[in-house]
Design a protein around this motif. Structure first.
Motif, PDB file in Angstrom:
ATOM      1  N   GLU A 134     -34.794  72.883  15.489  1.00 25.31           N
ATOM      2  CA  GLU A 134     -35.748  72.325  14.536  1.00 25.31           C
ATOM      3  C   GLU A 134     -35.276  70.969  14.018  1.00 25.31           C
ATOM      4  N   ILE A 154     -42.166  72.437  15.177  1.00 26.46           N
ATOM      5  CA  ILE A 154     -41.997  73.706  15.915  1.00 26.46           C
ATOM      6  C   ILE A 154     -41.753  74.882  14.976  1.00 26.46           C
ATOM      7  N   TRP A 181     -43.160  78.431  15.294  1.00 31.71           N
ATOM      8  CA  TRP A 181     -42.688  79.250  16.415  1.00 31.71           C
ATOM      9  C   TRP A 181     -41.314  79.868  16.138  1.00 31.71           C
ATOM     10  N   LYS A 182     -40.863  79.767  14.902  1.00 34.52           N
ATOM     11  CA  LYS A 182     -39.522  80.254  14.551  1.00 34.52           C
ATOM     12  C   LYS A 182     -39.339  81.732  14.895  1.00 34.52           C
ATOM     13  N   SER A 183     -40.233  82.595  14.410  1.00 36.37           N
ATOM     14  CA  SER A 183     -40.102  84.041  14.622  1.00 36.37           C
ATOM     15  C   SER A 183     -40.219  84.401  16.095  1.00 36.37           C
ATOM     16  N   THR A 184     -41.121  83.711  16.803  1.00 35.44           N
ATOM     17  CA  THR A 184     -41.274  83.976  18.236  1.00 35.44           C
ATOM     18  C   THR A 184     -40.012  83.590  18.998  1.00 35.44           C
ATOM     19  N   PHE A 185     -39.456  82.415  18.680  1.00 34.15           N
ATOM     20  CA  PHE A 185     -38.230  81.954  19.332  1.00 34.15           C
ATOM     21  C   PHE A 185     -37.094  82.938  19.096  1.00 34.15           C
ATOM     22  N   SER A 237     -43.568  87.030  12.037  1.00 26.68           N
ATOM     23  CA  SER A 237     -44.499  85.903  12.149  1.00 26.68           C
ATOM     24  C   SER A 237     -45.553  85.962  11.057  1.00 26.68           C
TER      25      SER A 237
END
Length: 330
Positions: free
Chosen positions: A144, A151, A154-158, A235
């Motif tokens: 980040e 971005i 998209w933290k939780s997805t990553f 998310s």
């Protein structure tokens, strides 16, 4: 029945188990049992009465955490017993002690050695949790900072995907260990034996052998579902203490994010437990979709067993089968 695809046999049982060192543990409605192959070739079988289920073991969404913790505790106890019964502990004792081991034995004593062993176990678990929980958050913080806050959504997805990849890599690595290969073969024997029982066939080696070694209620599937559910939950619930308090330190921000996510863990486990129950009870397009990743993962955590391993699984499950008047329907 195909060995590579679970088949809906109609019967859905609550009987389940866990692979051990040279054996299998099974749990039925009111009886638990474990069967372990000893060094002399005989099968050691012991059984015990299971405690009555409390309200928190039955209440939807609440029962997930309690049953998960109880399963871990029982599995750990049985695993330690199987090490002793199988003779693996004796093999370790037969090895020539190193100079360091001799020094510890002389200067620390038995109680000190137990304390050190406990501390080492704690540190090992803490290190694994640090890698599994902290590293994904820390890496995203660095990413980040390099790319920009665009971005952030998209933290939780990553983090979830990275945890999933770390778990798969870990399971793939330990699958290469000789001892774990044996455990995974017993894991396959456990699944096949339960599938044979659900198919209504007599529990013999010949009937168990052609059964599928993958099962939708497997603990491996539960972990995969938990990881996927965590992506969705985290998310929906935004957690970013570093942003709230304007913390620039990436490591501290990642650590706080992990700590703030822990209270939601029971929610994640509770939802995942209900999903794994649905997967075990119903076979339809929806359950097949969220069961698919776990069933695929079982290609790593199960192996085709030999006849002697199937014999152990059969010996373990027989004492657990429902008694007169008991209902083991899932």
């Amino acid at each position: 029945m195909s060995k590579n695809k679970p088949k809906d046999t109609g019967k859905k049982t609550t009987v389940g188990g866990q692979a051990l060192i040279e054996g299998v543990m099974m749990k039925g409605v009111s009886v638990g049992s474990m069967a372990v192959r000893k060094k002399d070739g005989d099968i050691h079988v012991e059984q015990w009465e299971l405690p009555q289920k409390k309200w928190y073991n039955k209440a939807p969404f609440i029962r997930g955490c309690f049953n998960f913790v109880q399963t871990l505790k029982e599995g750990y106890t049985c695993m330690n017993k199987s090490i002793d019964i199988s003779g693996m502990a004796e093999d370790d004792e037969d090895e020539e002690p190193s100079k360091f081991d001799l020094w510890l034995d002389k200067h620390v004593g038995e109680k000190g050695m137990e304390a050190i062993a406990g501390l080492m176990s704690f540190l090992m678990i803490a290190a694994m949790l640090a890698v599994f929980l902290f590293v994904p958050s820390f890496l995203f913080s660095l990413l980040e900072g390099a790319i920009g806050e665009g971005i952030s959504p998209w933290k939780s997805t990553f983090e979830g995907v990275l945890k999933l990849l770390l778990f798969i890599a870990y399971m793939a690595i330990i699958a290469q260990m000789k001892t774990m290969k044996r455990v995974y073969e017993y894991h396959g024997a456990e699944h096949k034996t339960i599938a044979c029982y659900e198919a209504g066939k007599e529990l013999t080696v010949e009937n168990v052998k052609p059964m599928c070694r993958f099962h939708p209620r497997c603990g491996t599937s539960f972990i995969i579902i938990t990881l996927l559910v965590s992506i969705i939950v985290y998310s929906v619930v935004p957690i970013n203490p570093a942003e709230w308090w304007s913390i620039d330190n990436k490591a501290l921000g990642a650590l706080l994010r992990v700590l703030f996510k822990l209270p939601l863990l029971p929610v994640v486990v509770g939802i995942s437990y209900e999903l794994i129950r649905l997967a075990g009870r119903y076979s339809n397009p929806i359950t097949k979709i969220f069961s698919a990743p776990g069933l695929w993962m079982q290609r790593l955590t199960t192996r085709e067993p030999d006849d002697s391993q199937i014999e152990c699984a059969i010996a373990a499950v027989k004492p657990c089968l429902p008694k007169d008047g008991e209902d083991d329907n899932w």
